[in-house]
Design a protein around this motif. Structure first.
Motif, PDB file in Angstrom:
ATOM      1  N   CYS A  96       0.736  -1.302   0.055  1.00  0.00           N
ATOM      2  CA  CYS A  96      -0.092   0.050   0.028  1.00  0.00           C
ATOM      3  C   CYS A  96       0.932   1.218   0.037  1.00  0.00           C
ATOM      4  CB  CYS A  96      -0.895   0.132   1.128  1.00  0.00           C
ATOM      5  SG  CYS A  96      -2.145   1.421   1.125  1.00  0.00           S
ATOM      6  N   ASN A  98      -0.629   4.331   0.680  1.00  0.00           N
ATOM      7  CA  ASN A  98      -1.470   5.571   0.900  1.00  0.00           C
ATOM      8  C   ASN A  98      -1.354   6.028   2.458  1.00  0.00           C
ATOM      9  OD1 ASN A  98      -2.945   6.178  -1.140  1.00  0.00           O
ATOM     10  ND2 ASN A  98      -4.603   4.392  -0.962  1.00  0.00           N
ATOM     11  N   CYS A  99      -0.474   5.392   3.188  1.00  0.00           N
ATOM     12  CA  CYS A  99       0.160   6.304   4.101  1.00  0.00           C
ATOM     13  C   CYS A  99       1.704   5.580   4.483  1.00  0.00           C
ATOM     14  CB  CYS A  99      -0.354   5.896   5.493  1.00  0.00           C
ATOM     15  SG  CYS A  99      -0.292   4.795   6.509  1.00  0.00           S
ATOM     16  N   SER A 101       2.796   3.151   6.558  1.00  0.00           N
ATOM     17  CA  SER A 101       2.744   2.078   6.978  1.00  0.00           C
ATOM     18  C   SER A 101       3.382   0.825   6.572  1.00  0.00           C
ATOM     19  CB  SER A 101       1.420   1.781   7.790  1.00  0.00           C
ATOM     20  OG  SER A 101       0.866   2.917   8.587  1.00  0.00           O
ATOM     21  N   ALA A 102       3.134   1.024   4.970  1.00  0.00           N
ATOM     22  CA  ALA A 102       3.790  -0.045   4.171  1.00  0.00           C
ATOM     23  C   ALA A 102       2.993  -1.294   4.282  1.00  0.00           C
ATOM     24  CB  ALA A 102       5.262  -0.055   4.325  1.00  0.00           C
ATOM     25  N   CYS A 103       1.670  -1.445   4.403  1.00  0.00           N
ATOM     26  CA  CYS A 103       0.867  -2.649   4.833  1.00  0.00           C
ATOM     27  C   CYS A 103       1.064  -3.441   3.248  1.00  0.00           C
ATOM     28  CB  CYS A 103      -0.537  -2.455   5.120  1.00  0.00           C
ATOM     29  SG  CYS A 103      -0.911  -1.387   6.778  1.00  0.00           S
ATOM     30  N   ASN A 132      -5.907  -4.299   6.606  1.00  0.00           N
ATOM     31  CA  ASN A 132      -5.824  -2.895   6.091  1.00  0.00           C
ATOM     32  C   ASN A 132      -6.753  -2.188   6.705  1.00  0.00           C
ATOM     33  OD1 ASN A 132      -4.929  -4.861   3.215  1.00  0.00           O
ATOM     34  ND2 ASN A 132      -3.621  -3.351   3.758  1.00  0.00           N
ATOM     35  N   CYS A 133      -6.560  -0.725   6.535  1.00  0.00           N
ATOM     36  CA  CYS A 133      -7.464   0.301   6.949  1.00  0.00           C
ATOM     37  C   CYS A 133      -8.322   0.480   5.581  1.00  0.00           C
ATOM     38  CB  CYS A 133      -6.902   1.508   7.510  1.00  0.00           C
ATOM     39  SG  CYS A 133      -6.199   2.659   6.294  1.00  0.00           S
ATOM     40  N   LYS A 135      -8.040   2.784   3.633  1.00  0.00           N
ATOM     41  CA  LYS A 135      -7.331   3.397   2.400  1.00  0.00           C
ATOM     42  C   LYS A 135      -6.691   2.265   1.652  1.00  0.00           C
ATOM     43  CE  LYS A 135      -5.202   6.281   5.285  1.00  0.00           C
ATOM     44  NZ  LYS A 135      -5.611   5.922   6.542  1.00  0.00           N
ATOM     45  N   GLY A 136      -6.424   1.063   2.219  1.00  0.00           N
ATOM     46  CA  GLY A 136      -5.636   0.037   1.418  1.00  0.00           C
ATOM     47  C   GLY A 136      -6.422  -0.343   0.306  1.00  0.00           C
ATOM     48  N   ASN A 264      -2.760   1.037  10.873  1.00  0.00           N
ATOM     49  CA  ASN A 264      -3.141  -0.322  10.910  1.00  0.00           C
ATOM     50  C   ASN A 264      -2.316  -1.289  11.616  1.00  0.00           C
ATOM     51  OD1 ASN A 264      -4.516  -2.820  10.066  1.00  0.00           O
ATOM     52  ND2 ASN A 264      -3.097  -2.859   8.330  1.00  0.00           N
TER      53      ASN A 264
END
Ligand code: SF4
Length: 1002
Positions: A96, A98-99, A101-103, A132-133, A135-136, A264
């Motif tokens: 990801c 979108n922030c 965190s790199a999920c 994910n949140c 946004k993922g 997340n």
């Protein structure tokens, strides 16, 4: 299913009947007039449909296909329900974007159509663990955004006029590389890469180093500088890494469960700890979701947090509740005692400290601590913070009971909000030190202990240059570049930029004082060429010379690692359609061949443009972009990562071999590798190969590699003393000699109650809280996220609302130091009296109705230059539905998309950390008049510059206070460090400020 039932369902669900859904959409076009990526409407049944039931041994159904099925996964198409249409997918892991965190994400790529059907979580990712949140999965919206930019564009009218022509990548590469070559031949500070969200580790920094320029600029000073320097002074790492899962007590300054670092991955671990009985304490003037889930909510007056933290510290010290053996072993208490006269006037204590000379005792240090914090009673902390004393006491007890398991965190919030916010981070980590919760199981580690960054195949040498526009002489301790002041520096004639790259960065919108940015972006003398690397339109890209479309999360390569927990992992972001094509035996040369339109990725772009910058290798640039496998030839992106995975990630080649895969194939398959499962207390690791010298340090080849502890060589910390530095010699040596700078101590914020005159109608504006569903300016093209969140009203306490005679939904005019904005108000007890709050994501705008930002997420505005530095923004139209390749755009039901408040914020550069102190004094808040409209903004940039000079005057420049003739302490971090020679303060440098009289402010 009969037609009738289907029609009935369609009516109930407000969808169109399936027969219509399946029609081919008219080919809509984007702003460049080109076809958009289309959703596939195929209902072809794969030849052989075999559904896999995935069940755990305990009977639970798994949410994810097992990894052995990722190459060929069949499931029903949920969108075509109630029909059972099977789809055959290849599942490609990616990361990801979108922030921060790199999920992990798992892209479901339809094998028949190459449509990306959805993004779900990657279950083998150790940080996000399949979750994910919102946004993922919304990455899908971004990929299929009908307004995204699909082809390289070049400006043809005046800057900002909105006239563009489509060009080829060849043309873009040739023209921009030529400008870079010309600049580099003249100077080493003419090319600037200004990054918002890096989303990768090390790749671009290597590229900039290869150019031999001081060219890195970041967004750090509007984000995390305050917290970073606070942590760095303690331990030589600049971010905390809490082990939430195993904590007894979790202390959060901000809203981590819902939005914070690392959202997340941290939120799921905080909940695990809570379910295991951990206590949660949250400091936040706003009743965030996190605060509402906490055992103790402390709605502190912004800027008073250090008072509460140090009152807790005093409670533990006075009652001997701290981990004395740990503090004695790892804190620089002997050095602190040597400087005791800088912290206390207690003559008796000083006499006794002096009397012991070279044989100090820890007991004296204990007494010194008691003396330094003598004023920090719970009652005084309650008075400063305006929270009940019992709640502070309760928090103190939870902290004291944590016994080495205190997980704490602050990042943005108070540490970036306040002047002196860095001391809040320092005071917070003091509690970790006192409880012995430093890198322990359940404690708080350093980011560098839990993040893994591999080395690339060849590292360019450090450059010999210093760009004054990045780290000017006035801020020797800034962490990092003074990026948000770039236009102010340009306005002062401190320099100019030949080639300005912005990447995932919308400076005019996201920074304070956006109209000063507007002036800079329009000035072709100061910014000679602006290249915006962006997947979507944004306010600043509109003022660029080239707009180059770059990929979203599933459309690019990157490696990323984050300190999500007490382990280390590395994740591989991949262009998923490219990987799907390769799996199908159809490799492509460049990623843009597999992406929609000609959307490229930075990795390949940088290789190509850098090689063209130095075609014959005579400038020394090309060599860094030559393949380690094919001599003299330009490297491919596959080769770049192949080398790293083969040579720089411990354990990966062996893990790959076990599966009969190459390391690159392993990472393409799983998208992630766990390097270390647990990494506790690395400072206690025994250092081998060195020698313990008489000064107590361990040396190897002349370099300090550790410190002796009880006769053993230990790794220690990354500070000059190799210990945790309670007393900071760095601060003292660089001219900040007062007690409140050299030890953890509160600094008076610019929004301290003494500075807010409530009787005259002043309030405190808290403008920087995040929403869990949006991400700065990038989420505007994510329709699911905007459907959930599209307003940023002013939160106001009922007491203030009564005083101002306003009701929820009415318009309020908020006047700041430099201008005003008008927004609706939301009356809630979830905000402290005297404070108003407003989320920062919303209020996006576009200048033309049909071109630019997403119509469902932005206002059409009239931008009026009133002359003499005064600007006004008027909203002409809010969000609207429109016909496009995506049927959902015709279903936009909301109109309000928020107010752009950042334009009205004066710049507040902290004199030490360099952070923009986001909290604003609202000099007047009142009900709007009939003539004042929603979204209206007005700013006087003369006032902007006056505020800038006011803060500039607080600095202590290196010309005056450098202890060694250098611009900055060598041991402090910089994203890219030059050679030592470049650190020398030039003899002829002049120091601002020459403060002009404000003009045109009437
Ligand atoms: S927390 Fe959400 S936005 Fe951030 S990387 Fe994870 S899924 Fe993406």
């Amino acid at each position: 299913m009969s037609d009738m039932i289907e029609k009935l369902l369609a009516t109930l669900l407000r969808t169109e009947p399936r027969t219509k859904l399946r029609k081919t959409h008219s080919q809509m076009t984007n702003t460049a007039g080109e076809d958009l990526p289309a959703f596939s409407e195929t209902d072809l049944q794969p030849e052989k449909v075999e559904m896999t039931t995935v069940q755990h041994p305990d009977g639970r159904m798994s949410q994810y296909p097992p990894t052995e099925k990722w190459d060929d996964w069949v499931e029903w198409d949920g969108k075509l329900w109630p029909q059972k249409v099977a789809r055959r997918y290849t599942l490609v892991p990616t990361v990801c974007f979108n922030c921060e965190s790199a999920c992990g994400l798992l892209a479901y790529v339809d094998k028949t159509t190459l449509e990306i059907k959805k993004f779900e979580g990657n279950p083998v990712h150790p940080g996000s663990r399949g979750r994910n949140c919102a946004k993922g999965p919304a990455t899908h919206n971004q990929v299929y955004d009908p307004e995204r930019i699909l082809y390289p564009l070049k400006r043809v009218g005046k800057r900002g006029e909105g006239k563009w022509e489509r060009i080829t990548w060849e043309q873009a590469l040739d023209e921009i590389s030529e400008k870079m070559r010309t600049s580099r031949k003249k100077r080493q500070d003419g090319i600037m890469y200004h990054v918002g969200r890096p989303g990768e580790d090390g790749y671009t920094n290597r590229v900039i180093s290869a150019w031999g320029v001081d060219g890195h600029n970041s967004h750090t000073n509007i984000c995390s500088s305050g917290a970073r320097i606070g942590y760095y002074l303690w331990a030589g790492f600049d971010r905390p890494s809490p082990d939430h899962t195993h904590a007894r007590t979790i202390l959060l300054i901000s809203s981590h469960l819902e939005t914070g670092h690392y959202f997340n991955p941290h939120a799921q671990r905080i909940i695990e700890a809570k379910m295991n009985g951990a206590k949660i304490i949250t400091f936040d003037p706003r009743l965030s979701n996190t605060a509402s889930m906490s055992d103790v909510w402390l709605p502190t007056w912004p800027g008073s947090e250090a008072w509460v933290l140090l009152a807790i510290a005093k409670y533990m010290i006075d009652n001997n509740l701290y981990d004395r053996p740990f503090v004695e072993r790892w804190v620089n208490w002997e050095e602190t005692l040597q400087h005791a006269d800088e912290m206390t006037d207690n003559a008796d204590l000083l006499k006794r400290i002096q009397a012991v000379g070279d044989t100090p005792t820890f007991e004296l240090f204990h007494e010194l601590l008691q003396d330094i914090y003598v004023d920090f009673s719970f009652e005084r902390a309650a008075e400063e913070s305006q929270v009940p004393v019992e709640r502070i006491q309760e928090a103190a007890e939870y902290v004291a009971q944590s016994k080495g398991q205190l997980a704490s965190h602050t990042w943005r919030s108070a540490s970036i909000g306040n002047e002196g916010g860095w001391q809040i981070a320092r005071a917070l980590y003091f509690l970790n030190v006192l409880t012995g919760s430093v890198g322990t199981k359940g404690g708080t580690a350093g980011n560098s202990w839990n993040k893994f960054v591999p080395k690339p195949f060849k590292t360019p040498p450090a450059f010999n240059a210093w760009n004054e526009l990045h780290l000017p002489i006035e801020w020797p301790l800034a962490h990092y570049e003074m990026s948000f002041l770039l236009p102010h520096f340009l306005k002062e004639d401190r320099g100019d930029v030949d080639v300005y790259f912005t990447r995932v960065y919308n400076p005019m919108w996201i920074n304070p004082d956006g109209f000063v940015w507007l002036e800079a972006l329009q000035d072709e003398e100061k910014i000679k060429c602006h290249v915006a690397l962006t997947p979507t339109w944004n306010e600043s890209a509109w003022f660029a010379d080239y707009v180059l479309p770059m990929g979203h999360a599933g459309e690019r390569h990157d490696i990323m690692s984050q300190e999500t927990h007490a382990g280390q992992w590395i994740a591989f972001r991949q262009p998923v359609r490219r990987v799907a094509l390769e799996r199908a035996g159809k490799p492509v040369k460049f990623t843009y061949e597999a992406n929609p339109g000609e959307v490229w990725e930075e990795n390949e772009w940088w290789i190509e443009v850098s090689a063209r910058m130095d075609p014959d290798g005579s400038m020394g640039v090309r060599q860094w972009f030559e393949s380690p496998y094919r001599e003299g030839e330009i490297i491919t992106v596959d080769e770049y990562y192949q080398w790293i995975f083969e040579n720089s990630v411990p354990g990966l080649p062996e893990a790959a071999e076990k599966e009969g895969l190459s390391p690159l194939a392993y990472m393409r398959k799983y998208g992630v590798f766990e390097v270390i499962a647990e990494n506790y207390q690395p400072y206690e690791k025994t250092v081998s190969g060195g020698e313990i010298a008489a000064d107590g340090f361990v040396y190897q080849e002349g370099k300090v590699t550790g410190i002796a502890r009880n006769g053993e060589a230990k790794a220690g910390f990354s500070t000059p003393s190799k210990k945790l530095e309670f007393y900071s010699p760095t601060m003292a040596q660089w001219g900040w000699t007062e007690k409140e700078y050299i030890v953890p101590y509160p600094l008076k914020s610019h929004v301290h109650p003494d500075n807010i005159n409530v009787d005259q109608g002043e309030m405190l504006l808290l403008p920087n809280f995040r929403l869990p569903t949006l991400i700065h300016t990038r989420s505007a093209n994510a329709k699911w996220l905007y459907e959930i969140s599209h307003k940023n009203p002013i939160w106001m306490n009922p007491l203030d609302a009564k005083r101002l005679d306003v009701q929820t939904g009415e318009l309020v005019r908020v006047e700041t130091e430099i201008g005003y904005f008008v927004d609706k108000v939301w009356i809630t007890e979830g905000i402290k009296p005297g404070v108003i709050a407003m989320s920062h994501h919303l209020g996006r705008w576009r200048l033309q109705d049909d071109v630019g930002m997403n119509k469902g997420a932005s206002n059409v505005v009239d931008l009026v230059d009133r002359g003499a530095g005064q600007y006004q923004l008027n909203v002409l139209k809010g969000a609207t539905a429109w016909e496009s390749s995506d049927p959902d755009t015709s279903r936009i039901w909301w109109e309000e998309v928020g107010v752009h408040q950042n334009l009205t914020h004066g710049v507040h550069p902290d004199p030490i950390s360099g952070a923009h102190c986001w909290l604003q004094k609202a000099v007047n808040v009142r009900k709007a008049t009939a003539n004042e409209k929603y979204g209206e903004v007005w700013v006087d940039t003369n006032k902007s510059m006056a505020v800038y000079y006011e803060w500039l005057a607080k600095t202590r420049p290196a010309t005056k206070d450098s202890p060694d003739g250098l611009r900055r302490p060598l041991w402090l971090k910089r994203p890219l460090k030059p050679v030592v020679e470049a650190y020398k303060v030039p003899e002829n440098i002049t120091v601002a400020p020459i403060i002009p009289e404000p003009a045109g402010t009437d």
